[in-house]
Design an enzyme around this catalytic site. Sequence first.
Site, PDB file in Angstrom:
ATOM      1  N   SER A  57     -67.411  18.834  29.699  1.00  0.00           N
ATOM      2  CA  SER A  57     -66.531  17.978  30.500  1.00  0.00           C
ATOM      3  C   SER A  57     -66.186  16.643  29.856  1.00  0.00           C
ATOM      4  CB  SER A  57     -67.147  17.727  31.881  1.00  0.00           C
ATOM      5  OG  SER A  57     -67.020  18.872  32.691  1.00  0.00           O
ATOM      6  N   LYS A  60     -62.581  15.831  29.621  1.00  0.00           N
ATOM      7  CA  LYS A  60     -61.802  15.151  30.671  1.00  0.00           C
ATOM      8  C   LYS A  60     -61.437  13.719  30.305  1.00  0.00           C
ATOM      9  CE  LYS A  60     -63.536  17.947  34.542  1.00  0.00           C
ATOM     10  NZ  LYS A  60     -64.701  18.704  34.046  1.00  0.00           N
ATOM     11  N   SER A 113     -66.092  14.771  38.105  1.00  0.00           N
ATOM     12  CA  SER A 113     -65.893  15.770  37.043  1.00  0.00           C
ATOM     13  C   SER A 113     -65.381  17.083  37.623  1.00  0.00           C
ATOM     14  CB  SER A 113     -67.195  16.014  36.265  1.00  0.00           C
ATOM     15  OG  SER A 113     -66.932  16.702  35.072  1.00  0.00           O
TER      16      SER A 113
END
Length: 433
Positions: A57, A60, A113
Site C-alpha cells: 500500500s 497509494k 489505506s
Amino acid sequence: MKKYVVFMLLLFLLLNSPVYSAPSTPNISSEAAIVIDANTGKILFEKNINKKLAPASTTKIMTGILAIEMGDLSKNVIIDKETPLGIIGSHIALEPGEILTFEDLLYALLIQSANDSAKAIAINLSGSVEEFAKLMNKKAKELGAKNTHFVNPHGLDEENHFSTAYDLAIIAKYAMKNDTFRNIVNNYKYKIEKTNKKDVPRYLKSQNKLMYSNEEINVDGNYIPIKYSGANGIKTGFTDNARYCLVSSAKRGEQELIAVVLKASNMKALYTDTHNLLNFGFDNFYTNKIAYERQFIKNVKVENGDKAFVTTVIDKNLSAIIPKGTNSNIETKLNLPDKLKAPIPKGRVIGNIEYLIDGKTLGTANIIAAIEVNQKPLPAVIDSKSNNFILKKWWSWPIVLFLIWRSYISVRRYKKRKKRKRRKATFVYSKKI
C-alpha cells in the site's frame, strides 16, 4: 626541561582533541531500507535500495499525488458498480450509487489505506484502473523513479507491480512538498459523515503507529514506544508477498528525514528498523543553512555600462545536511567572470557558487544580478555648457576629424558653386553687348 614540558603539553592536546569518526551504521533486518534528507534528497544510509520489491500500500502515495494534482476535492463522486468488485484487504465498504466527496475518498486512501477508495479515485480520474496506472508510471518516470512499475492504484499483489526503496523515497519526498498531501498524512484519524448509503459515520484510523502507538519495541536494548518524536507521515503497507512495508517521515527543528523499509519479517521488526534509520539520521547529521537569498557575493566590472559595476547576489536560500563532528570548514568555489558587457537585466544569472566539504559538493546556487545595468549612451563630443571640445577619450579624435573633413568638403563645394555662378553671369553679360 622546557622541551619535556612542551612535549607533554602537545601530547595532552593531541590526546584530548576531538577526532571525527564515521558513525556506526544501523542494524537493519529488513530486505531493503533507506533514509534520506527530505530537503536535499541526500542519501544518509542505504541497503539494497535499487532492489525491485512489491510495495504493497505504499503504492497509494503515488495515487494520492495524482488525486490531489488532478482532482477536485470538493467534487461529489458517485460510486459505480465496478468499484466494490474484487476488493480485498483494507476498505471502507463503498457501495454502488453511494455519494462521497473526492476529499473523503482521498482521506480514506491515505489514512485508512482503503483499496476500494483507491479504485474509485482511479476510475473517477481516468475511466479505468489500467489508464490510471499509465499516469502513475508516467509520473514515476518524471520524478526519477526508474525502477518502478505500477499496475494498480492500491498495491495489492500483481505481476509486474514493483518499486524500490530509493524510488519510494524520492516519490515521498515529492509528495511531502505538497501541502494538501502533507496535512493529510500528518493525521492518523478522520471522520466521514453519513452518506446516502450509510446511516452512521465512518471513523478512520491510520496503521502508521509511529504517529500514536505506545506499544513497545526493542531499540538498541531498550524497550520504547513505537511512537516517534517528530513523526509526520507517511504510509504503511502489507501483503503476503510484500510483507511489512513503511514509508515514514519525521521532522525535528529544521531537519526532516524520509525513511523507507521494505519486506520486514514482522510488525516489530518494521518499526525497529524505522527507528534505527531515523535515529541514525538525526544523531549523526544536522541541517545547516549555507547560503541566503540576496546574499552579497561581489561587484563585477561592467564594460560600456551606465554603471561601473553590477552587484551580484545569491538567488535562493540553500541548506545542506552535514555530518556531525566534522572538523572541516565549508569551502566555496566561485564561478564568476571578471567583467561583463552591458546591458545586464536585473535577475540575470551571472554565474554560480558551489559549497563543498572534504571535497564533496554540499550544494550549488546561482549568482544573479541584483541591479539593472543599461548600455552607456554615446558620449557628447561638445560640452553643452562651455561649447568646448571634449577630447579626453581617444575615440573623440576620429569624430572631430570627421566633422572637420565634412566641413572642409562643404566649404569647397560652396566655393565651386559660387565660382560657376560668376562665370555664368559674365558669359550672359558679354553676349548682350
